[in-house]
Scaffold this motif. Structure first.
Motif, short mmCIF file in Angstrom:
data_model
loop_
_atom_site.label_atom_id
_atom_site.label_comp_id
_atom_site.label_asym_id
_atom_site.label_seq_id
_atom_site.Cartn_x
_atom_site.Cartn_y
_atom_site.Cartn_z
N LEU A 1 2.32 12.50 3.33
CA LEU A 1 2.56 11.97 4.67
C LEU A 1 1.91 10.61 4.89
O LEU A 1 2.46 9.75 5.56
CB LEU A 1 2.08 12.96 5.74
CG LEU A 1 2.83 14.29 5.78
CD1 LEU A 1 2.28 15.19 6.88
CD2 LEU A 1 4.32 14.08 5.97
N GLN A 2 0.72 10.42 4.30
CA GLN A 2 0.08 9.13 4.50
C GLN A 2 0.85 8.01 3.79
O GLN A 2 1.00 6.91 4.33
CB GLN A 2 -1.37 9.16 4.01
CG GLN A 2 -2.08 7.89 4.42
CD GLN A 2 -3.57 7.96 4.13
OE1 GLN A 2 -4.18 9.02 4.18
NE2 GLN A 2 -4.15 6.81 3.81
N ALA A 3 1.37 8.32 2.62
CA ALA A 3 2.18 7.33 1.90
C ALA A 3 3.42 6.98 2.71
O ALA A 3 3.78 5.80 2.85
CB ALA A 3 2.57 7.88 0.53
N LEU A 4 4.06 7.98 3.29
CA LEU A 4 5.27 7.72 4.07
C LEU A 4 4.94 6.92 5.33
O LEU A 4 5.67 6.00 5.71
CB LEU A 4 5.96 9.04 4.44
CG LEU A 4 6.62 9.74 3.26
CD1 LEU A 4 7.04 11.15 3.63
CD2 LEU A 4 7.83 8.95 2.75
N ARG A 5 3.81 7.24 5.96
CA ARG A 5 3.43 6.50 7.16
C ARG A 5 3.20 5.02 6.81
O ARG A 5 3.60 4.12 7.53
CB ARG A 5 2.20 7.09 7.82
CG ARG A 5 1.87 6.36 9.10
CD ARG A 5 0.69 6.94 9.87
NE ARG A 5 0.87 8.35 10.16
CZ ARG A 5 -0.03 9.28 9.84
NH1 ARG A 5 -1.13 8.94 9.21
NH2 ARG A 5 0.19 10.53 10.15
N TYR A 6 2.59 4.80 5.67
CA TYR A 6 2.34 3.43 5.22
C TYR A 6 3.67 2.69 5.00
O TYR A 6 3.83 1.54 5.42
CB TYR A 6 1.53 3.48 3.92
CG TYR A 6 1.22 2.12 3.35
CD1 TYR A 6 0.08 1.42 3.74
CD2 TYR A 6 2.07 1.52 2.42
CE1 TYR A 6 -0.20 0.17 3.22
CE2 TYR A 6 1.79 0.27 1.89
CZ TYR A 6 0.66 -0.39 2.30
OH TYR A 6 0.38 -1.63 1.78
N VAL A 7 4.63 3.37 4.39
CA VAL A 7 5.93 2.74 4.13
C VAL A 7 6.62 2.40 5.46
O VAL A 7 7.16 1.31 5.63
CB VAL A 7 6.82 3.67 3.27
CG1 VAL A 7 8.26 3.20 3.24
CG2 VAL A 7 6.26 3.75 1.85
N PHE A 8 6.58 3.31 6.44
CA PHE A 8 7.22 3.04 7.74
C PHE A 8 6.51 1.90 8.46
O PHE A 8 7.14 1.03 9.05
CB PHE A 8 7.16 4.27 8.65
CG PHE A 8 7.93 5.44 8.13
CD1 PHE A 8 8.96 5.26 7.24
CD2 PHE A 8 7.63 6.72 8.55
CE1 PHE A 8 9.67 6.34 6.76
CE2 PHE A 8 8.34 7.80 8.08
CZ PHE A 8 9.36 7.62 7.18
N ASN A 9 5.18 1.95 8.44
CA ASN A 9 4.41 0.92 9.15
C ASN A 9 4.71 -0.47 8.61
O ASN A 9 4.80 -1.42 9.36
CB ASN A 9 2.91 1.18 8.98
CG ASN A 9 2.30 1.88 10.17
OD1 ASN A 9 3.00 2.43 10.98
ND2 ASN A 9 0.99 1.81 10.27
N ASN A 10 4.83 -0.56 7.29
CA ASN A 10 5.02 -1.87 6.67
C ASN A 10 6.50 -2.14 6.43
O ASN A 10 6.96 -2.31 5.31
CB ASN A 10 4.22 -1.93 5.36
CG ASN A 10 2.73 -1.84 5.63
OD1 ASN A 10 2.10 -2.82 6.03
ND2 ASN A 10 2.17 -0.67 5.46
C1 LIG Z 1 0.18 2.61 11.12
O1 LIG Z 1 0.12 1.89 12.34
C2 LIG Z 1 -0.59 2.55 13.35
C3 LIG Z 1 -0.46 1.77 14.63
O2 LIG Z 1 -0.40 0.40 14.40
C4 LIG Z 1 -2.05 2.72 12.93
O3 LIG Z 1 -2.75 3.44 13.92
C5 LIG Z 1 -2.10 3.50 11.62
O4 LIG Z 1 -3.42 3.56 11.14
C6 LIG Z 1 -1.21 2.85 10.58
N1 LIG Z 1 -1.18 3.75 9.43
C7 LIG Z 1 -1.07 3.34 8.18
C8 LIG Z 1 -1.09 4.41 7.14
O5 LIG Z 1 -0.94 2.19 7.87
#
Ligand SMILES: *[C@@H]1O[C@H](CO)[C@@H](O)[C@H](O)[C@H]1NC(C)=O
Ligand code: HEM
Ligand SMILES: *[C@@H]1O[C@H](CO)[C@@H](O)[C@H](O)[C@H]1NC(C)=O
Ligand SMILES: CC(=O)N[C@H]1CO[C@H](CO)[C@@H](O)[C@@H]1O
Length: 537
Positions: free
Chosen positions: A90-99
């Motif tokens: 899940l953390q890897a996927l969150r990173y991919v979505f965020n970036n």
């Molecule tokens: C993704 O972005 C959110 C909000 O900007 C931040 O709280 C979170 O730490 C970020 N997560 C990752 C894995 O980059």
């Protein structure tokens, strides 16, 4: 003459050499890709890699099996053996979505989408996407969804009346393909709520031309569209090869451009030239496109942030395509799940009947906890978009939440990726993960949403699930579609009882475009459908 041939031959050779050069560069990159360091299944086909097995297997079963065998960070073979990253971390996927600037849609997918969607929000990347999204976000705020609720109720009632006539004629109960009716109702909703246009898809006597063309474009057919793929791969062919689909797409694009141009000039006239905002208070058009255009024309918005007219017009096919099949498929799966589970259907109907008014407001619908749980549970278990792909545009290290072992048995905390690597985003597999939702993850159990396991709050998506994705490229229409599904269920369940017309095991999910639609296993030729027994209450 001779000279012309000479030139042609040289040009031909140059093209071939360029093609070979590109191919070799691509092959070299794949060969040296850091993804090769990951564990994963063996490729089973030189050309298709593992892709054909994935397509054949029901849902994402194969992916789940691989995760069980090889771990949460694995690689499998895509086209011509090019390695793809598959992870449920899940953390890897969150990173991919965020970036989302680094992880973009693959170029092939964008090229295929842009034929119908132009340069709209789904296709845009980078700064263009950022600019479009900034102007469009306000049009999808809760207040605007509230204003669209009446349109949703109106179209849901129209479909209910159509079904009621068919049910009465059959003596009180009959089998109907609910997917088709709901699809047409959803098209009509997005026409009026999206850009103030009556598509009249529910009107068999006077459907608009757009309704007819869309019907042909989205008709499901089981064959692999080789000519279509060729047209995407070699764009110059688009001027030479025409298929019935490409002609329909062309016609749809023309019609939608016409609607767009009318709306743009009307809104310009209403709002003024951008310097003087009209004081005329009678102008209160609430459709998504008018809202975004008024915001786009407002003098407070810096010029550099504005959309061009062409970009505004491209949002019409974008709303239509992104908003209608997804929502109608989700609503149909909700009715399917409720038909499978009669006691849940009864419980939901009881809650819906607690509202005396047949014309509820958005706030009234949002105050019904069980309705909310049923909608979420449907989207979790039957996500209309079951997966998506991302292309890595620069070398990067993706952090993981749970360390994994690579091919050499070393424990790793990062996934090393290279420019050009493809990432498979497993929406459906995460939604149904037993590790996250517990041992009953495959069951339809709306009550789980009243008491969500802690692991689920770690899912990087809207509403604690991935069905609308997450981050800057999450579905912009998620509030809109959740409300639409609620309105549809409210209206249908108060009027009818639903029952399975074929055993649940006969219903299979089949990809049609980007959407996972239901079909009947023994009748694949009929295309996507969901027959249910509909009975007048
Ligand atoms: C993704 O972005 C959110 C909000 O900007 C931040 O709280 C979170 O730490 C970020 N997560 C990752 C894995 O980059
Ligand atoms: C149940 C209904 C829906 C589902 C499951 C759904 C799902 C999704 C998903 C998964 C994405 C991301 C795709 C990707 O980036 O690979 C997306 C994007 C998008 N959706 Fe939806 N959608 C739904 C309804 C709607 C509606 C009703 C609208 C518009 C009225 C809409 C408009 C869009 C747009 C414009 C994007 C692109 C957003 C961006 O890239 O910034 N969707 N949707
Ligand atoms: C991925 O992104 C890189 C960098 O922008 C680009 O050169 C490459 O063609 C892209 N590949 C795909 C499959 O989209
Ligand atoms: C990812 C996935 O779809 N997994 C399971 C989904 O649920 C069915 C049963 O409901 C399983 O057969 C799949 O393995």
């Amino acid at each position: 003459m001779h000279q012309v041939l000479q030139v042609l031959r040289t040009a031909g050779l140059a093209v071939v050499a360029y093609g070979i050069f590109n191919f070799l560069r691509w092959a070299y990159r794949n060969w040296t890709s850091p993804l090769r360091q990951l564990r994963g299944p063996k490729s089973t086909n030189l050309i298709f890699g593992n892709i054909r097995e994935i397509r054949k297997a029901d849902n994402a079963v194969l992916h789940e099996q691989w995760v069980e065998e090889h771990g949460t960070v694995i690689t499998y073979a895509g086209l011509l053996g090019s390695p793809r990253l598959y992870t449920t971390d899940l953390q890897a996927l969150r990173y991919v979505f965020n970036n989302s600037q680094t992880y973009q849609k693959p170029e092939m997918a964008r090229a295929a989408l842009s034929q119908l969607l132009g340069d709209g929000l789904v296709v845009a990347e980078g700064e263009v996407h950022k600019r479009q999204r900034r102007v469009m976000n306000p049009a999808f705020a809760p207040a605007q969804v509230r204003a669209a609720t009446d349109v949703m109720l109106d179209k849901a009632t129209k479909l209910t009346d159509l079904w009621a006539t068919q049910v009465e004629q059959a003596g009180g109960s009959t089998t109907l393909n609910v997917l088709s009716g709901i699809g047409r109702a959803a098209l009509d909703v997005i026409g009026v709520a999206g850009f103030d246009y009556e598509i009249n898809a529910l009107d068999e006597e006077k459907p608009s031309e757009l309704s007819k063309v869309f019907n042909d474009i989205f008709i499901f057919d089981n064959s692999i569209p080789l000519l279509e793929i060729l047209r995407v791969l070699v764009p110059p062919l688009q001027a030479i090869i025409h298929t019935s689909r490409s002609r329909n797409v062309q016609r749809a694009v023309e019609i939608m451009a016409g609607i767009g141009k009318n709306l743009v000039s009307r809104t310009r006239a209403e709002v003024g030239d951008g310097k003087t905002v009209s004081a005329d208070q009678s102008v209160d058009r609430r459709d998504l496109l008018s809202l975004l255009m008024r915001y786009n024309l407002s003098p407070t918005l810096p010029e550099a942030h504005k959309l061009t007219d062409q970009e505004v017009i491209s949002q019409i096919p974008t709303f239509l395509v992104a908003g209608h099949e997804t929502t109608s498929t989700a609503t149909s799966y909700a009715l399917f799940a409720l038909s499978e589970h009669q006691s849940i259907q009864d419980q939901l109907r009881k809650e819906l009947l607690s509202i005396p008014d047949a014309h509820p407001t958005m706030d009234q619908l949002d105050s019904l906890p069980f309705l909310d749980s049923v909608v979420r549970e449907t989207l979790r278990l039957h996500p209309p978009v079951p997966n998506t792909l991302r292309n890595c545009t620069q070398d990067d290290l993706i952090p993981v939440g749970t360390p994994y072992t690579d091919k050499d048995g070393n424990l790793q905390k990062f996934i090393k990726v290279q420019k050009g690597n493809t990432i498979f985003v497993p929406i459906m597999a995460i939604n149904r993960s037993k590790a996250i939702f517990g041992p009953d993850a495959f069951e339809f159990s709306p009550s789980r949403w009243a008491n969500l396991p802690a692991a689920a709050s770690g899912i990087p998506g809207m509403l604690n699930m991935m069905s609308f994705l997450g981050g800057p490229r999450a579905c912009i229409g998620y509030r809109f579609s959740v409300m639409e599904i609620k309105v549809f269920l409210f209206t249908f369940l108060r009027a009818f009882e639903f029952e399975l017309a074929v055993p649940a095991s006969e219903i299979k999910k089949q990809m049609s475009g980007a959407v996972h639609r239901p079909m009947i296993k023994s009748d694949p030729e009929a295309g996507s459908q969901l027959p249910l027994i509909v009975r007048r209450r």
